[in-house]
Design a protein around this motif. Structure first.
Motif: not given
Lengths: 332, 228, 168
Positions: B63-66, B89-91, B153-154, B163-164
């Motif tokens: 998930f990404t926010a810009h 959120d890359c895990g 964001v993990e 977990g990635a």
């Protein structure tokens, strides 16, 4: 990978040797090479011998001639040198701006002022690989017979794309040329002609040796405006040089004389006419900027020879001219 | 042991140190070639019930926010992006700097598509590509690219390797709508075609001004503020 | 065309090489001298991947005739770390910041950046880095980590930090 065609290279050490070498048929002058070598890699010219000026040291000096009241810039000076030279900054600051806006720092470290004033005209249908051009059969500037910019056109309208040329014309500069018949001097406003296949009056055997800018003792404000998509690497898409002589050394002073020169139209830079109306008006009077911008817009008609829509570029000439004058006023 | 500045040193006693090359030499003498092989396969039970649906189905999505800070020049149509914040959120981040680099590179590529890059073929000239070189196909230079701040964001995913999730293509997509929304916020025009080039943005601004003059739409907030 | 003898210096070593006149400096470095660090990208001055230093100034080797560097001093990325025991502080910083992704632009970037750090001793600003590297394109990184690395290297060179201390 783009290969140069097979050719010979001569490295003369003096100007006289270079002029002599240029008399052999098929020879071609090369200075920095940033314009010529891509054109050769694109097979736009086919010289059999390049006469390099890289070893001719006498062409790189920049001097102020106090007797003649002239700034003399050796044609071999690189654009980085011109941009950073304190004497050029003192006497021709708008030339420093233009030289510093050419392409990229890497190109400016290599390209010379002499090369820049002789930069070949450019067109979106010309400056491509020969493979690309072969798909449209070339054009009058390359292998073909037609013009892709002006349908039915017989005259090449490739664009004069040098950043320094409009500025130098606005400053009343001239060129020193040396050829087999000796030395001559030509005003830069008379040097260019409206033929994209051969847009200067330089003879084949002639070498541009110096760019000469007259010094003025009267107050002056001069500037250069370049618009292009990227902040680096690109050729100009609109290009306007402005020079105002003032009656006093302040921007509120009345204008004594105005010269505006526009590039990237056709093969010849355009000196904007009928600017008498602003003479006597204050440079900082907003009406001055409006009048000059209007004259530029009316007289300059960009073509589809370089990227971006021509009507948009014409509209932008008005905006950028006005803003360039506003910037001169803001600088005081 | 730590490998620092081309030296291998004992963390307990940092004065005990040898050049890294020598340390590797010793290690290979004792253990043979130093190497490791690993692999990861996506879970077999994650796929769509459609043709091609079994290929590399991802167990989890990123998930990404810009946020894009930009300004639009209403006289020229030029959009200048000053700064982009990208939260992704890359895990589990396996290497933070590399994840950040992927996020920054993605912002760059999406920003470039939004502002200048375009593949155009010219039907009037036998379908020639109008940008066949790095001069005519304009990629942003060091001077054009906005400052980019990457915020990892993990949220580790149990199905992903260590977990990635991913950090390659996901962080590219939102920058284009972020810039489009920024242009709308600035001057009230919606551009739905890439790139948001100066002529296109200017034409939209001028069309909107004509609508305002005709009384068909309200002035945009910026215009209203300027008029006030 | 007949090959001619060309003598110049590469990374401090004198070399003599037979070259055909139409060869560029880049072609001679890569294909005659096996110095393949300098990259052949656009081959016409639009990308900066071929950047080397000629008499200390970063220039485009794809647009330089090989014969025009007779007697000149050429520095390529291969010689960058020579005076620093293997790695120049810029290379260390590029490594620490993961500033190379595919790495194709990296040699050219290093040669432009080294020239900047030599011209402006002391820490450089991010905008100075942007200006100095404006002729070098990168497709992967978004430039951010490259700028971080060059600024970091300039600070390191101005006041070397002891990383051994930092690691503890």
């Amino acid at each position: 990978m783009l290969r140069l065609p097979r050719l010979d290279v001569l490295m003369p050490a003096t100007l006289d040797e270079a002029v002599l070498a240029l008399q052999s048929p098929g020879s071609r002058l090369i200075a920095g090479g940033t314009d010529l070598l891509p054109n050769l890699k694109h097979r736009l010219e086919s010289p059999t011998m390049l006469v390099s000026l890289a070893g001719v040291r006498e062409l790189s000096t920049i001097t102020v001639d106090d007797d003649a009241q002239e700034l003399v810039i050796g044609a071999g000076a690189t654009l980085t040198t011109v941009e950073q030279c304190p004497q050029v900054r003192a006497h021709a600051p708008s030339l420093c701006s233009a030289a510093g806006l050419v392409a990229s720092p890497l190109i400016r470290n290599q390209a010379t002022l002499g090369g820049n004033v002789n930069l070949d005209t450019r067109c979106r249908y010309v400056n491509q690989t020969d493979f690309w051009r072969s798909a449209i059969g070339g054009c009058i500037k390359s292998e073909g017979t037609v013009c892709h910019v002006v349908p039915g056109g017989k005259n090449c309208v490739a664009a004069m794309s040098s950043d320094c040329v409009p500025v130098l014309i606005s400053l009343g500069a001239s060129l020193q040329l040396v050829g087999p018949n000796g030395r001559r001097r030509v005003a830069m406003k008379d040097y260019y002609v409206a033929d994209g296949t051969r847009h200067t009056t330089r003879e084949d055997g002639e070498v541009t040796t110096a760019v000469i800018v007259p010094l003025v003792s009267t107050p002056r404000r001069a500037g250069y405006s370049k618009w292009t998509v990227r902040g680096s690497i690109d050729f100009p898409l609109t290009s306007v040089a402005l020079c105002f002589d003032l009656e006093r050394d302040e921007v509120a002073a009345p204008i004594a004389g105005a010269t505006v020169v526009v590039g990237v139209l056709g093969a010849k830079p355009r000196v904007v006419t009928r600017l008498d109306e602003v003479v006597g008006k204050s440079l900082s009077d907003p009406e001055t900027a409006a009048i000059v911008a209007e004259r530029v817009h009316r007289q300059c008609k960009p073509l589809a020879n370089v990227p971006y829509e021509a009507p948009y570029r014409r509209q932008m000439l008005r905006v950028h001219t006005r803003r360039a004058i506003e910037a001169l006023v803001a600088d005081g | 042991m730590a490998l620092i500045q081309r030296e291998a040193l004992d963390r307990e006693d940092p004065q005990r140190r040898v050049p890294i090359a020598e340390a590797f030499w010793w290690a290979e003498e004792d253990h043979g070639l130093l190497g490791e092989v690993g692999s990861y396969n996506t879970p077999k039970d994650r796929h769509g019930e459609y043709r091609g649906g079994t290929i590399g189905a991802s167990p989890a999505y990123s998930f990404t926010a810009h946020i894009a800070d930009l300004s639009v020049d209403v006289e020229t149509g030029v959009t200048t992006v000053h700064k982009v914040w990208v939260a992704h959120d890359c895990g589990q981040a396996l290497s933070r700097r590399i994840v950040e680099g992927q996020m920054e590179g993605s912002v760059y590529m999406g920003f470039a598509e939004a502002i200048m890059e375009e593949h155009v073929v010219d039907p009037e000239h036998n379908g020639e590509h109008t940008g066949p070189s790095l001069l005519d196909y304009r990629m942003p230079t060091f001077l054009d690219t906005p400052d980019i701040e990457a915020l990892i964001v993990e949220a580790p995913d149990a199905q992903g390797p260590y977990g990635a999730k991913e950090a390659g293509e996901g962080p590219l997509h939102p920058i284009i709508p972020a810039i489009a929304n920024g242009i709308y916020d600035a001057v009230g025009v919606r551009i739905d075609r890439l790139p948001f080039s100066p002529p296109r943005v200017l034409a939209a601004i001028q069309a909107r001004e004509a609508e305002v003059a005709a009384g068909h739409v309200q002035p945009h907030k910026t215009n209203a503020r300027r008029a006030g | 065309m007949t090959a001619r003898l060309l003598r110049f210096s590469v990374n401090g070593e004198p070399v003599t090489v037979a070259v055909e006149p139409q060869r560029t400096l880049l072609e001679v470095l890569r294909y005659e001298l096996d110095l393949i660090g300098s990259k052949q990208g656009c081959d016409k001055g639009d990308c900066g991947a071929c950047t080397v230093q000629i008499d200390g100034l970063p220039r485009l080797s794809c647009l330089t005739l090989a014969l025009a560097v007779e007697g000149r001093d050429i520095q390529t990325v291969e010689g960058l770390g020579r005076a620093h025991g293997g790695c120049h502080p810029l290379q260390d910083a590029m490594d620490r910041w993961d500033a190379a992704q595919c790495g194709f632009c990296t040699p050219g970037i290093l040669m432009s950046a080294e020239s900047l750090l030599r011209r402006s001793p002391g820490p450089v600003t991010r905008s100075e880095v942007r200006e100095a590297l404006a002729g070098n394109l990168c497709r992967c990184t978004g430039y951010t980590k490259i700028i971080d690395a060059v600024v970091d290297a300039s600070e390191q060179m101005a006041a070397p930090r002891d990383e051994t201390e930092a690691a503890q």
